[in-house]
Design a protein around this motif. Structure first.
Motif, short mmCIF file in Angstrom:
data_model
loop_
_atom_site.label_atom_id
_atom_site.label_comp_id
_atom_site.label_asym_id
_atom_site.label_seq_id
_atom_site.Cartn_x
_atom_site.Cartn_y
_atom_site.Cartn_z
N ARG A 272 0.81 -1.20 0.00
CA ARG A 272 0.00 0.00 0.00
C ARG A 272 0.86 1.27 0.00
O ARG A 272 0.47 2.29 -0.58
N LEU A 273 2.01 1.22 0.63
CA LEU A 273 2.88 2.39 0.66
C LEU A 273 3.42 2.73 -0.72
O LEU A 273 3.76 3.87 -1.01
N LEU A 274 3.51 1.72 -1.57
CA LEU A 274 4.02 1.95 -2.91
C LEU A 274 2.97 2.56 -3.83
O LEU A 274 3.29 2.97 -4.94
N ARG A 275 1.71 2.59 -3.40
CA ARG A 275 0.64 3.14 -4.22
C ARG A 275 0.44 4.61 -3.90
O ARG A 275 0.40 5.02 -2.74
N GLY A 276 0.30 5.38 -4.96
CA GLY A 276 0.00 6.79 -4.77
C GLY A 276 1.20 7.66 -4.51
O GLY A 276 1.04 8.86 -4.27
N GLY A 277 2.39 7.08 -4.53
CA GLY A 277 3.57 7.88 -4.27
C GLY A 277 4.07 8.57 -5.52
O GLY A 277 3.54 8.41 -6.62
N LEU A 278 5.13 9.35 -5.36
CA LEU A 278 5.74 10.01 -6.51
C LEU A 278 6.50 9.00 -7.36
O LEU A 278 6.86 7.92 -6.91
N VAL A 279 6.77 9.37 -8.60
CA VAL A 279 7.48 8.49 -9.53
C VAL A 279 8.94 8.40 -9.14
O VAL A 279 9.60 9.42 -8.91
N ASP A 280 9.44 7.18 -9.06
CA ASP A 280 10.84 6.96 -8.75
C ASP A 280 11.61 6.90 -10.08
O ASP A 280 11.51 5.92 -10.82
N VAL A 281 12.36 7.95 -10.37
CA VAL A 281 13.05 8.03 -11.66
C VAL A 281 14.21 7.05 -11.75
O VAL A 281 14.77 6.85 -12.83
N VAL B 40 10.23 0.69 -15.11
CA VAL B 40 8.84 1.06 -14.79
C VAL B 40 8.41 2.25 -15.64
O VAL B 40 7.28 2.30 -16.16
N LEU B 41 9.30 3.22 -15.80
CA LEU B 41 8.97 4.39 -16.63
C LEU B 41 8.83 4.01 -18.09
O LEU B 41 8.06 4.64 -18.83
N ASP B 42 9.55 2.98 -18.52
CA ASP B 42 9.49 2.56 -19.91
C ASP B 42 8.15 1.93 -20.26
O ASP B 42 7.78 1.84 -21.43
N ARG B 43 7.40 1.48 -19.25
CA ARG B 43 6.12 0.81 -19.48
C ARG B 43 4.93 1.73 -19.25
O ARG B 43 3.79 1.25 -19.18
N VAL B 44 5.15 3.01 -19.10
CA VAL B 44 4.07 3.96 -18.83
C VAL B 44 3.11 4.01 -20.02
O VAL B 44 3.54 4.11 -21.17
#
Length: 740
Positions: free
Chosen positions: A155-164, A169-173
């Protein structure tokens, strides 16, 4: 049941009397036994029709009705049209697998894995189901942190800022595998106007419509020998690589990137190299007959060829389909580099490793000459020369098959000479895609493959030199209006099957009776550039010079067809196209033409064909379910007909029936748009998603006209949407999205 079985049931006295009277009773029992066999086979089929696995296609809807299988609106018309065709609309509208799993699907209603199984069973498309509620950005409840540590971390991983720092993960946006949190979208997921993915009841089913074709241990093309630069495609164009899907481990598993034919990303190849790289996996490279070790492979961006691999490394770019070696470390000559890869295509057209209909029947040919590694002939020309030598002494070998067994590049074939009575088939074995590159011109030799028919008899006695025929060829009885003198064999027949021809045109001269092109590619524009642009856009793919040859093109891609024949010739040539693409590389270029831009002295017949370019012909017999992306100018408009086709305004054709656009005012609304028109791209001749329904459902059976007709894409989509609405739980909002 045989006549002997029935005859043995008769008393001996009747058998003796029948033998004394010429076995008339036995002849009667032979006719009865034939009908008895028909009745017996029908009785056995009646038993098989009780089971969904063994029943005939027409029985599938009736078994589906017994288990409550819902039929699509308008299914009756599609079934009536496709009942007698094994590749018709019957199997698409009422899939056998969907009927068999109807009861099991009801028990699994409401699961993500069921939605993926529906896409595979109903439409035949790989899919990934996504529950968007889990991707919404929400306020974290503090009181739940101590209940379950693992749940608290998730749950902590949901709704947070994007980890660059997480580049993958960014490649699959924005795609089916996006893991980033989103805010709520108001539109419903299943909305027909503006679907909104991210909502509390939202569930999305992402499907892959494109097919992946494999290329196994084929030679790579060297584009710069000094700098050791190569392309996976032997045609020289940049080919995006795709994943070879692997089966899911369990029925409850939700698909990931390894289970669907998704484009292979650079970051995915770098982080999961051992999942994608290997001899039996998505991509592999050989040098000198040995597999390049995975620890030498580097995933890199080779656009512009700026990246320089270090010593001992091999750089791969899966997005562009390029390979780079360190300078001086590539194999000498560059011919020992072979690759295995997968590329996306809209359908089974042209040369490829896909299963070809009727390929197994040719393997029983009595006279076969095998070409390839570890075979008796290393070159195609050597096998043809041996065949010509053999048939001089053995006239029965006038009918022969030259089989190519390897994914090699052949540059030796420049001429095929045929005599009367010859029937030669040059084919690739099933699962192989050989490429024939025509050599550069030298002297009087043009940049073409010459097919020449002579008036010599293939059965000529080599010793005496007489022209007496040794037999007849019974398989060319349907050659159009070719009259053969008494005592002589029929004109030759050449079959090209499963080949890719690049670097020049195919020229036909002399008394060739018939040319059959099946599952072949005559590369439009001869050669391709890095962006799949044709290097010779005005060059013809097939040229006919003063020959009465009939040309049959099936499931193929060919360039411009030029016919140089005088109008006073006794009969025009016949050009018959089916399930193929006639590509002149531009809608303003000539796709079928005669000399100097005059109409071709030919009669054109086309079924389920896509034409890119202008058609100029003397007459047409029938144009049905075709897309003509260029004007059609037919001289004789009193004969023939045009049915269920799309033609540009200004075309001059025989009478039309249910063709689009029907009125000049509809030309803008019913405009023909393709997702891609360059051969070598994954969207080649696929209709754009925004095309009007008059085009996408414009064929006689409600499917799309053109070369991709038999895919029945819209029927699959309609069927899948009905099943989604049926098996989605109440309160959920399911939407269908196309990943490719």
């Amino acid at each position: 049941m045989t006549p002997d079985d029935l005859y043995a049931l008769l008393p001996a006295v009747h058998r003796r009397l029948d033998a004394e009277n010429g076995h008339r009773l036995y002849a009667l029992l032979s006719v009865i036994a034939e009908q008895a066999r028909t009745v017996q086979e029908d009785m056995e089929q009646l038993y098989d029709n009780w089971f969904i696995e063994t029943c005939e296609d027409w029985v599938v809807p009736y078994i589906g009705d017994l288990v409550g299988h819902r039929l699509l609106p308008g299914t009756a018309a599609a079934l009536a049209d496709g009942a007698g065709s094994p590749n018709g609309a019957t199997a698409v509208t009422v899939p056998r697998r969907d009927v068999a799993d109807t009861i099991a699907h009801r028990r699994r209603k409401g699961t993500l894995a069921l939605l993926e199984d529906l896409a595979a069973g109903v439409a035949g498309w790989p899919a990934r189901a996504v529950e968007y509620r889990r991707l919404l950005a929400v306020t974290q409840p503090v009181r739940r942190y101590g209940a379950d540590p693992h749940d608290a971390r998730r749950r902590l991983l949901r709704g947070g800022l994007v980890d660059v720092r997480h580049v993958d993960v960014l490649d699959r946006v924005g795609g089916p595998f996006d893991e980033l949190a989103r805010t709520v979208e108001v539109p419903r997921t299943g909305s027909a106007r503006r679907p909104g993915r991210y909502g509390i009841p939202g569930v999305g089913l992402h499907v892959w419509r494109l097919r992946t074709h494999s290329v196994t241990q084929a030679p790579a093309l060297c584009v710069d020998r000094a700098r050791a630069r190569y392309t996976f495609s032997v045609l020289g164009n940049d080919t995006p690589l795709f994943t070879a899907p692997v089966p899911e481990p369990s029925p409850c598993h939700v698909a990931d990137e390894m289970n669907v034919p998704a484009p292979l990303r650079r970051r995915a190849l770098a982080e999961r190299l051992y999942d994608y790289y290997g001899p039996s996996k998505s991509v592999c490279v050989w040098t000198g007959g040995q597999v390049v070790a995975p620890n030498r492979i580097v995933s890199a961006d080779l656009s512009g060829w700026h990246y320089r691999p270090r010593s001992g490394q091999v750089a791969l770019d899966p997005v562009l389909g390029r390979i780079a070696f360190p300078p001086g470390e590539a194999p000498a000559g560059g011919h020992d580099i072979r690759v295995t890869y997968h590329h996306a295509v809209p359908g089974d057209l042209g040369g490829g490793e896909y299963p070809r209909a009727g390929a197994a029947a040719v393997t029983t040919a009595p006279n076969r000459y095998k070409v390839g590694p570890d075979r008796e002939y290393g070159r195609i020309s050597d096998a043809i020369d041996q065949w010509r030598s053999d048939k001089r002494w053995h006239p029965e070998k006038a009918e022969a098959v030259v089989e190519i067994t390897g994914n090699d590049l052949y540059q030796d074939l420049t001429e095929i000479r045929l005599d009367l009575g010859d029937r030669l088939t040059i084919r690739a074995v099933d699962g192989v895609r050989p490429v024939i590159r025509l050599p550069l011109p030298s002297g009087d030799r043009p940049r073409a493959l010459q097919i020449t028919g002579t008036d010599a008899d293939a059965g000529t006695d080599a010793a005496s030199g007489t022209g007496e025929a040794a037999g007849t060829d019974s398989d060319i009885h349907d050659v159009h209006d070719i009259h053969v003198a008494a005592g002589r064999k029929q004109p030759p027949h050449l079959v090209l099957d499963g080949l890719v021809i690049t670097g020049g045109s195919v020229q036909v001269r002399g008394s060739v009776g018939r040319l059959t092109i099946r599952h072949c590619t005559f590369v439009p524009g001869w050669e391709l550039g890095p962006r799949s642009e044709p290097r010779h856009p005005d060059a013809a793919g097939l040229e006919i010079f003063d020959s009465p040859v009939r040309v049959d093109v099936e499931h193929s891609v060919i360039g411009t067809v030029g016919i140089a024949r005088a109008d006073e010739a006794p009969e025009p040539n016949v050009v018959a196209l089916s399930d193929s693409v006639l590509d002149a590389t531009s809608r303003d270029a000539a796709a079928l033409t005669g000399s100097h831009g005059e109409p071709a002295h030919a009669v054109l017949t086309a079924h389920r064909t896509t034409v890119i370019g202008v058609v100029r012909a003397r007459a047409v017999d029938l144009l049905e379910d075709c897309l003509l992306h260029g004007e059609a100018q037919i001289t004789r408009r009193a004969q023939g007909s045009v049915r269920f086709c799309w033609l540009p305004t200004g075309s001059r054709t025989p009478p039309r029936f249910h063709c689009e656009p029907e009125h000049s005012g509809d030309a803008e609304r019913v405009a023909l748009r393709f997702a891609g028109t360059r051969y070598g791209t994954s969207d080649y001749v696929r209709l754009a998603d925004g095309c009007a329904e008059e085009i996408t459902r414009g064929a006689h059976d409600g499917a799309e006209p053109g070369a991709l007709h038999d895919l029945f894409q819209l029927l699959r989509e309609d069927n899948l949407r009905v099943r989604l609405a049926e098996f989605t739980p109440a309160g959920c909002d399911a939407g269908l999205f196309f990943a490719t």
